[in-house]
Structure formats: C-alpha cells, structure tokens
Scaffold this motif. Structure first.
Motif, PDB file in Angstrom:
ATOM      1  N   ASN A 164       2.708  18.149 -18.246  1.00 18.41           N
ATOM      2  CA  ASN A 164       1.965  17.445 -17.205  1.00 18.41           C
ATOM      3  C   ASN A 164       0.460  17.350 -17.508  1.00 18.41           C
ATOM      4  OD1 ASN A 164       1.314  17.934 -13.649  1.00 18.41           O
ATOM      5  ND2 ASN A 164       1.467  16.048 -14.815  1.00 18.41           N
ATOM      6  N   THR A 221       3.204  10.799 -14.396  1.00 18.39           N
ATOM      7  CA  THR A 221       2.463   9.648 -14.924  1.00 18.39           C
ATOM      8  C   THR A 221       1.530   9.009 -13.910  1.00 18.39           C
ATOM      9  OG1 THR A 221       4.287   8.154 -14.348  1.00 18.39           O
ATOM     10  CG2 THR A 221       4.279   9.082 -16.569  1.00 18.39           C
ATOM     11  N   GLN A 222       1.523   9.522 -12.691  1.00 22.23           N
ATOM     12  CA  GLN A 222       0.761   8.887 -11.612  1.00 22.23           C
ATOM     13  C   GLN A 222      -0.716   8.712 -11.966  1.00 22.23           C
ATOM     14  OE1 GLN A 222       1.127  10.929  -7.890  1.00 22.23           O
ATOM     15  NE2 GLN A 222       0.137   9.324  -6.719  1.00 22.23           N
ATOM     16  N   VAL A 281       6.536   5.947 -22.410  1.00 21.78           N
ATOM     17  CA  VAL A 281       6.149   7.091 -21.573  1.00 21.78           C
ATOM     18  C   VAL A 281       6.087   6.692 -20.100  1.00 21.78           C
ATOM     19  CG1 VAL A 281       4.310   8.735 -21.028  1.00 21.78           C
ATOM     20  CG2 VAL A 281       4.931   8.288 -23.411  1.00 21.78           C
ATOM     21  N   TYR A 282       5.439   5.567 -19.801  1.00 17.73           N
ATOM     22  CA  TYR A 282       5.331   5.166 -18.399  1.00 17.73           C
ATOM     23  C   TYR A 282       6.688   4.753 -17.824  1.00 17.73           C
ATOM     24  CZ  TYR A 282       0.232   5.276 -18.754  1.00 17.73           C
ATOM     25  OH  TYR A 282      -1.072   5.678 -18.919  1.00 17.73           O
ATOM     26  N   ILE A 309      -3.314   7.396 -21.196  1.00 13.72           N
ATOM     27  CA  ILE A 309      -2.902   7.442 -22.606  1.00 13.72           C
ATOM     28  C   ILE A 309      -3.898   6.586 -23.366  1.00 13.72           C
ATOM     29  CG2 ILE A 309      -1.046   7.009 -24.256  1.00 13.72           C
ATOM     30  CD1 ILE A 309       0.942   7.212 -21.963  1.00 13.72           C
ATOM     31  N   LEU A 352      -1.901   9.649 -15.194  1.00 12.94           N
ATOM     32  CA  LEU A 352      -1.942   9.929 -16.621  1.00 12.94           C
ATOM     33  C   LEU A 352      -2.666   8.821 -17.381  1.00 12.94           C
ATOM     34  CD1 LEU A 352      -0.960  11.581 -19.129  1.00 12.94           C
ATOM     35  CD2 LEU A 352       1.081  10.121 -19.097  1.00 12.94           C
ATOM     36  N   SER A 375       8.943   8.951 -18.279  1.00 13.52           N
ATOM     37  CA  SER A 375       8.495  10.202 -17.647  1.00 13.52           C
ATOM     38  C   SER A 375       8.548  10.074 -16.130  1.00 13.52           C
ATOM     39  CB  SER A 375       7.076  10.549 -18.093  1.00 13.52           C
ATOM     40  OG  SER A 375       7.043  10.865 -19.471  1.00 13.52           O
ATOM     41  N   ALA A 429       7.082  11.387 -24.032  1.00 10.90           N
ATOM     42  CA  ALA A 429       7.552  11.376 -22.640  1.00 10.90           C
ATOM     43  C   ALA A 429       8.061  12.751 -22.227  1.00 10.90           C
ATOM     44  CB  ALA A 429       8.649  10.327 -22.469  1.00 10.90           C
ATOM     45  N   VAL A 467       5.064  15.050 -21.807  1.00 16.15           N
ATOM     46  CA  VAL A 467       4.389  14.776 -20.530  1.00 16.15           C
ATOM     47  C   VAL A 467       5.131  15.432 -19.370  1.00 16.15           C
ATOM     48  CG1 VAL A 467       3.875  12.920 -18.872  1.00 16.15           C
ATOM     49  CG2 VAL A 467       3.244  12.678 -21.290  1.00 16.15           C
ATOM     50  N   ASP A 468       6.450  15.338 -19.379  1.00 18.53           N
ATOM     51  CA  ASP A 468       7.228  15.981 -18.306  1.00 18.53           C
ATOM     52  C   ASP A 468       7.112  17.500 -18.371  1.00 18.53           C
ATOM     53  OD1 ASP A 468       8.117  13.671 -17.108  1.00 18.53           O
ATOM     54  OD2 ASP A 468       9.955  13.556 -18.291  1.00 18.53           O
ATOM     55  N   ARG A 528       2.809   3.822 -24.684  1.00 16.54           N
ATOM     56  CA  ARG A 528       2.690   3.601 -23.238  1.00 16.54           C
ATOM     57  C   ARG A 528       3.960   2.989 -22.654  1.00 16.54           C
ATOM     58  NH1 ARG A 528      -3.334   0.916 -23.547  1.00 16.54           N
ATOM     59  NH2 ARG A 528      -4.567   2.811 -23.168  1.00 16.54           N
TER      60      ARG A 528
END
Length: 391
Positions: free
Chosen positions: A322, A356-357, A347-348, A361, A359, A351, A315, A318-319, A344
């Motif tokens: 990106n 995550t819009q 992270v969903y 995985i 993203l 983040s 997470a 991802v931040d 998932r």
C-alpha cells in the motif's frame, strides 16, 4: 578497520536535536526546549557540542517583541562531505556531496561491471580522489563512502552475494578494498535501494511509503515503508525480478511454460530479444532505449507490453505494501511514456480500489544523479540519524 573503530560524528543524545534542525526550519534554543520537553540546560549542553563540531551554526535572529532578539540556530550541511559511488552494469559515477546530499563535484564514465571488482573499483577510487580535489575539500572533512552495486548485497557486511551479472564479485570485500584509500566507514547496498533512497529524499520527502522499481538489464525494487528503507532479513527485499509472472506475450521466452521470471519478460535484454524476433534487431537495454526514443513501432509495442507484464507484479506489490507512490526508473523507463503506461493500465485495473485511490505511478525525477544521491543519503542517515531515536 571496522566502522566501530571510528568515533561517532554525533553523540547519541544530540541526534534528535540535529534531526529536528536538519528536517525543519532554524529554531531558537527556547523553541527547541519547548518542542522537545527537555530542560533548557540539557538543550544548551547538546547544542554546544553540535556547534563545536560545525554541524549547527547561527542563522540570524528571531523577531523580538522587546529586548535582545533570540538567536536562531540551523543545520550546516557544508560541515562535512560524503563520497558516493554508483556502479551499474554499464556505467559508473562518483560524486562528492554535502550532508544534505547536494552534489558538489561529480565524474562518470561508461564501464563494464563484468570486468571484475579490482579494475572497476580502481577507477572509482581514482575518480573519487579527483572529485575530492576538485571540490576543494580534504579527507579530514570526509565522514563516509556510499556504494551502490547492480546485484544482491548483504548490507551488514557490504559484500556482494552471487550477483548474476557481476562475475568475480561474489563475496569480494568491497568495504575493505575502499578503506585502503579512505579511512572512513564504507556502506554498500544494491543499486535499486540507493535509487529508492535518493528519489525519496530529493523528490518525495513528505511521503512515508514509496516503492522504486528499476527496469534496465535487470529488474528490482527498493521499498520505503514507514519512512525507512526496508532491506529484509539479509538484504534481498525487493527482488521482484525473480517473481514468477504470467506470460502475456505470444512469443514465450520459455517454451512449454505458462509463466516466467518477470526479468525474462520485462528486462531490457528480454525486450530486445522480442524486438529482434519481430523484425527490429536489438541486443541491449541501450538499443531498446534508443529505439523507443526514435518511436520505432516494434520497440514501442514491446516496451508497452513489458509495462503490462511488470504491472502484473507491481499490482501485487501495491496490494501488499500500500505505497502512496510507485516510481519507475532505469534505462527502459527513459524511453518515453510507453513502459509507464503499461504499468498504470494493469495496476489501476487489478489492485484494490482502496490501494489505488491516492496512488501515484510516476517516472523517476532524479535521472542520472539518483544513484550517487542515494548512496550519499545512505551514509548521511547512518552517520547523523542512526544509533539514536528520539531526543
């Protein structure tokens, strides 16, 4: 012998034209001149060199509106070959590929990387000679050797540096050892980086930002950003296995502490220890994989929680980076959906919404061939793409 002693396969001023044909459809000389803005004479001169080397070949004729149809030119991946060697903690694979990374011949076997560099590399060398003969190609066609190792590697020198599961490999000159048998450039990187290269090239070529996370005996990440692999200043980028992560398990592997290395929570041996402490004996990542595939409820619970612990770190990745794709691979990830579901879930939920819009995985799709494909791509990019940008 250093890599610099080998004359380049492609001259710098022709690399841009070759890249256009490698990554796009066949084109005519006139189309190439129009797309690049170069004079037709310049385009013809550069293309003539590529044709003479066999890297570019005729590919039929363009439709004509009158008169003689213009000839199309295309990249020829069969012009040369690459040797790719993928070494993990418990397995080795060697392949011959063409210049598109397609595997022509391959050989693999179980091995122990802890046996030391000479026994392991001697097997790889012998296997490479066998697959080279079986492919029907000769050493004259060989442009380079790519190697993936399961530990930290200083990519510029190809030397392993304090690899924790590779006794005897520290500072061993892998390129020099292989050049005794193959007088071509030898490139070495850690196994997660080559997996990232392979997954990106084969499955996600249109994506410019991808993170590959391998969960096996150890944990690491390969980072593709802006379409290129990011190794960092000394080659240690992506070493998320040593990131401190919050402890989510009741049975802490480090009593008295409220955090631990991610690898101590989510690596295959850590899951095996947790399983053993909860009534389902296991010792290795392979044991975890087999139990997960059997649907052992303790294994499923342990793998799912390992995914959540991994998700805590992913997470943050991802931040920070990106990416549009996070790929989860390695032996633990092959035990069904359990690890991926845990990742998932966190992270969903953790983040930022913007990150995550869109993203994805996903599981690795290259399977057991991902390592050799990535090792080949590493060489192909060096030989054909680098040392020259633009046209």
């Amino acid at each position: 012998m250093s890599d610099d002693a080998h004359s380049p396969l492609v001259q710098g001023d022709a690399r841009g034209l070759l890249r256009m044909l490698r990554l796009g459809p066949p084109r005519t000389r006139a189309q190439i001149a129009e797309l690049t803005g170069l004079a037709r004479s310049t385009v013809s001169s550069r293309l003539d060199g590529l044709i003479a080397s066999g890297l570019v070949v005729p590919a039929g004729d363009e439709l004509s509106s009158g008169g003689r149809p213009p000839a199309l030119l295309a990249f020829n991946p069969a012009a040369r070959i690459v040797l790719a060697i993928d070494l993990t903690a418990t397995r080795g694979a060697v392949a011959v590929t063409d210049l598109a990374g397609s595997i022509l011949r391959t050989e693999s076997r179980e091995l122990t990387i802890a046996e030391g560099p000479e026994p392991v590399l001697d097997w790889a060398i012998a296997a490479a000679k066998r697959v080279l003969r079986a492919s029907g190609r000769t050493r004259a066609d060989l442009v380079g050797v790519g190697v993936g190792l399961p530990g930290p590697v200083e990519h510029s020198s190809g030397v392993p540096t304090n690899p924790p599961i590779m006794p005897g490999w520290n500072l061993f000159d892998v390129p020099a050892y292989l050049r005794r048998h193959f007088d071509v450039p030898v490139l070495v990187d850690n196994d997660v980086n080559i997996l990232a290269l392979g997954e990106h090239a084969v499955c996600w070529p249109a994506e410019t930002d991808l993170v590959f996370v391998k969960v096996s005996t150890g944990i690491g990440a390969g980072i593709i950003s802006g379409g290129r692999l990011q190794r960092g200043a000394r080659g240690s980028a992506g070493d998320i296995g040593h990131v401190r992560a919050p402890l989510a398990r009741n049975a802490s592997p480090l009593p008295g502490r409220d955090d631990a290395d991610l690898e101590a929570l989510s690596g295959g041996p850590a899951i095996a220890r947790w399983m053993s402490a909860n009534g389902s004996p296991a010792q290795t990542s392979r044991d975890v994989l087999e139990a997960g595939l059997r649907g052992d409820p303790v294994a499923v619970q342990g793998i799912r929680q390992a995914g959540r612990d991994l998700g805590e770190v992913v997470a943050t990745v991802v931040d920070l980076l990106n990416p549009s794709v996070v790929v989860i691979g390695g032996s633990v990830a092959r035990a069904g959906e359990h690890l991926l579901a845990g990742v998932r879930e966190v992270v969903y939920g953790r983040s930022t919404p913007l990150a995550t819009q869109n993203l994805s995985i996903v599981h690795s799709q290259t399977g057991s061939t991902g390592g050799v494909r990535g090792a080949a791509i590493m060489v192909i990019q060096r030989v054909l793409d680098e040392a020259g940008e633009g046209v």
